[in-house]
Design a protein around this motif. Structure first.
Motif, mmCIF file in Angstrom:
data_model
loop_
_atom_site.group_PDB
_atom_site.id
_atom_site.type_symbol
_atom_site.label_atom_id
_atom_site.label_comp_id
_atom_site.label_asym_id
_atom_site.label_seq_id
_atom_site.Cartn_x
_atom_site.Cartn_y
_atom_site.Cartn_z
ATOM 1 N N TRP A 1 -10.097 -2.491 -12.433
ATOM 2 C CA TRP A 1 -10.152 -1.065 -12.142
ATOM 3 C C TRP A 1 -9.064 -0.353 -12.919
ATOM 4 N N VAL A 2 -9.314 0.912 -13.127
ATOM 5 C CA VAL A 2 -8.391 1.740 -13.900
ATOM 6 C C VAL A 2 -7.842 2.823 -12.974
ATOM 7 N N VAL A 3 -6.553 2.954 -12.941
ATOM 8 C CA VAL A 3 -5.918 3.992 -12.142
ATOM 9 C C VAL A 3 -5.318 4.993 -13.106
ATOM 10 N N GLU A 4 -5.711 6.216 -12.938
ATOM 11 C CA GLU A 4 -5.210 7.273 -13.806
ATOM 12 C C GLU A 4 -4.482 8.327 -12.984
ATOM 13 N N ASN A 5 -3.185 8.406 -13.168
ATOM 14 C CA ASN A 5 -2.413 9.532 -12.682
ATOM 15 C C ASN A 5 -2.442 9.750 -11.167
ATOM 16 N N ILE A 6 -2.022 8.766 -10.420
ATOM 17 C CA ILE A 6 -1.763 8.970 -8.995
ATOM 18 C C ILE A 6 -0.322 9.427 -8.886
ATOM 19 N N THR A 7 -0.115 10.534 -8.199
ATOM 20 C CA THR A 7 1.232 11.049 -8.026
ATOM 21 C C THR A 7 1.534 11.176 -6.543
ATOM 22 N N LEU A 8 2.576 10.508 -6.108
ATOM 23 C CA LEU A 8 3.045 10.619 -4.734
ATOM 24 C C LEU A 8 4.290 11.492 -4.755
ATOM 25 N N LYS B 1 -3.278 14.485 2.560
ATOM 26 C CA LYS B 1 -3.374 15.629 1.642
ATOM 27 C C LYS B 1 -4.236 15.285 0.431
ATOM 28 N N ASN B 2 -3.977 14.146 -0.175
ATOM 29 C CA ASN B 2 -4.755 13.707 -1.335
ATOM 30 C C ASN B 2 -5.332 12.334 -1.050
ATOM 31 N N ILE B 3 -6.530 12.103 -1.551
ATOM 32 C CA ILE B 3 -7.223 10.832 -1.336
ATOM 33 C C ILE B 3 -7.694 10.305 -2.683
ATOM 34 N N TYR B 4 -7.370 9.044 -2.928
ATOM 35 C CA TYR B 4 -7.833 8.368 -4.129
ATOM 36 C C TYR B 4 -8.756 7.257 -3.673
ATOM 37 N N ARG B 5 -9.934 7.184 -4.239
ATOM 38 C CA ARG B 5 -10.946 6.250 -3.785
ATOM 39 C C ARG B 5 -11.142 5.099 -4.779
ATOM 40 N N LEU B 6 -11.175 3.897 -4.222
ATOM 41 C CA LEU B 6 -11.542 2.710 -4.991
ATOM 42 C C LEU B 6 -12.931 2.298 -4.536
ATOM 43 N N ASP B 7 -13.870 2.250 -5.451
ATOM 44 C CA ASP B 7 -15.249 1.846 -5.085
ATOM 45 C C ASP B 7 -15.518 0.429 -5.507
ATOM 46 N N LEU C 1 5.923 -5.665 -7.111
ATOM 47 C CA LEU C 1 5.653 -7.077 -6.846
ATOM 48 C C LEU C 1 4.714 -7.685 -7.889
ATOM 49 N N LEU C 2 3.853 -6.856 -8.465
ATOM 50 C CA LEU C 2 2.966 -7.271 -9.559
ATOM 51 C C LEU C 2 3.186 -6.349 -10.749
ATOM 52 N N SER C 3 2.927 -6.860 -11.924
ATOM 53 C CA SER C 3 3.002 -6.031 -13.131
ATOM 54 C C SER C 3 1.602 -5.554 -13.489
ATOM 55 N N PRO C 4 1.468 -4.313 -13.910
ATOM 56 C CA PRO C 4 0.148 -3.838 -14.338
ATOM 57 C C PRO C 4 -0.256 -4.510 -15.646
ATOM 58 N N SER C 5 -1.546 -4.729 -15.840
ATOM 59 C CA SER C 5 -2.011 -5.331 -17.090
ATOM 60 C C SER C 5 -1.843 -4.359 -18.253
ATOM 61 N N SER C 6 -1.830 -3.066 -17.932
ATOM 62 C CA SER C 6 -1.530 -2.044 -18.934
ATOM 63 C C SER C 6 -1.055 -0.800 -18.190
ATOM 64 N N GLY C 7 -0.481 0.120 -18.922
ATOM 65 C CA GLY C 7 0.014 1.339 -18.303
ATOM 66 C C GLY C 7 1.394 1.150 -17.701
ATOM 67 N N THR C 8 1.834 2.157 -16.974
ATOM 68 C CA THR C 8 3.175 2.129 -16.405
ATOM 69 C C THR C 8 3.177 2.685 -14.991
ATOM 70 N N VAL C 9 4.207 2.330 -14.277
ATOM 71 C CA VAL C 9 4.496 2.912 -12.971
ATOM 72 C C VAL C 9 5.855 3.573 -13.104
ATOM 73 N N GLU C 10 5.901 4.851 -12.848
ATOM 74 C CA GLU C 10 7.162 5.578 -12.917
ATOM 75 C C GLU C 10 7.696 5.753 -11.509
ATOM 76 N N GLU C 11 8.927 5.319 -11.295
ATOM 77 C CA GLU C 11 9.553 5.431 -9.982
ATOM 78 C C GLU C 11 10.579 6.542 -10.002
ATOM 79 N N ASN C 12 10.653 7.237 -8.891
ATOM 80 C CA ASN C 12 11.632 8.299 -8.764
ATOM 81 C C ASN C 12 12.206 8.253 -7.349
ATOM 82 N N GLY C 13 12.925 7.179 -7.048
ATOM 83 C CA GLY C 13 13.522 7.038 -5.731
ATOM 84 C C GLY C 13 13.359 5.638 -5.180
#
Length: 181
Positions: free
Chosen positions: A9-16, A175-181, A42-54
């Motif tokens: 699956w591909v995750v594009e731009n989830i912002t918390l 407030k926001n919902i991201y769906r995995l099908d 705990l896991l590394s993404p196969s591609s892309g990045t996770v940006e942490e702010n806190g």
């Protein structure tokens, strides 16, 4: 936006953001837990990045605490490990439905109370964001309401909450919902 295609699956731009509760919604085995494991590091993404702010806290779906420790000992260990002190530990334990269970080993707790202990330990540290993997699953109405109250108070205090769920009732609170099908 999340799109699932067979085995990936591909995750594009989830912002918390701080002050909000968002949900990742999907059926069993859709990748919700894997996504939280990537977000938590705990896991590394196969591609892309996770940006942490806190600072992030994480309550996993599986029980990962010390089975041989009591409720009190698990909470104390979480607090000591995170250099954290509850203002009123007795009230905290009572609020989570764990009053009267303080001296019981985690392995002897009913399943719903084991989940509440897991959540209690996740809330036993200073954090900017909290990740909760299926926090309501398996809880009765009273404990579910307690967890939702804690999530709402957390968001109201300026912190972000990201939860996974497979129930439509849970997403109605977000407030926001991201769906995995």
């Amino acid at each position: 936006m999340i799109n699932q295609r067979r085995w990936f699956w591909v995750v594009e731009n989830i912002t918390l953001k701080k002050c909000e509760i968002i949900a990742v919604y999907g059926r069993t085995a859709s990748g919700k837990t894997a996504l939280l494991n990537i977000v938590s590091g705990l896991l590394s993404p196969s591609s892309g990045t996770v940006e942490e702010n806190g600072v992030c806290s994480y309550a996993t779906q599986e029980f990962l605490l010390y089975e041989d420790l009591t409720v009190d000992e698990n909470i104390d260990f979480a607090c000591e490990s995170n250099n954290f002190h509850h203002k009123d530990k007795k009230a905290f334990i009572e609020r989570l439905g764990l009053k009267g269970w303080e001296k019981v080993r985690a392995s002897q707790l009913p399943e719903g109370l084991r989940k509440m202990l897991q959540i209690a330990c996740a809330f036993s540290k200073e954090f900017d964001f909290i990740l909760l993997d299926e926090p309501i699953l398996g809880l009765d109405y009273v404990l579910s309401k307690t967890v939702w109250t804690m999530m709402n108070e957390t968001a109201a205090s300026g912190k972000g909450v990201l939860l996974t769920t497979s129930t439509e009732d849970d997403i109605s609170h977000c407030k926001n919902i991201y769906r995995l099908d």
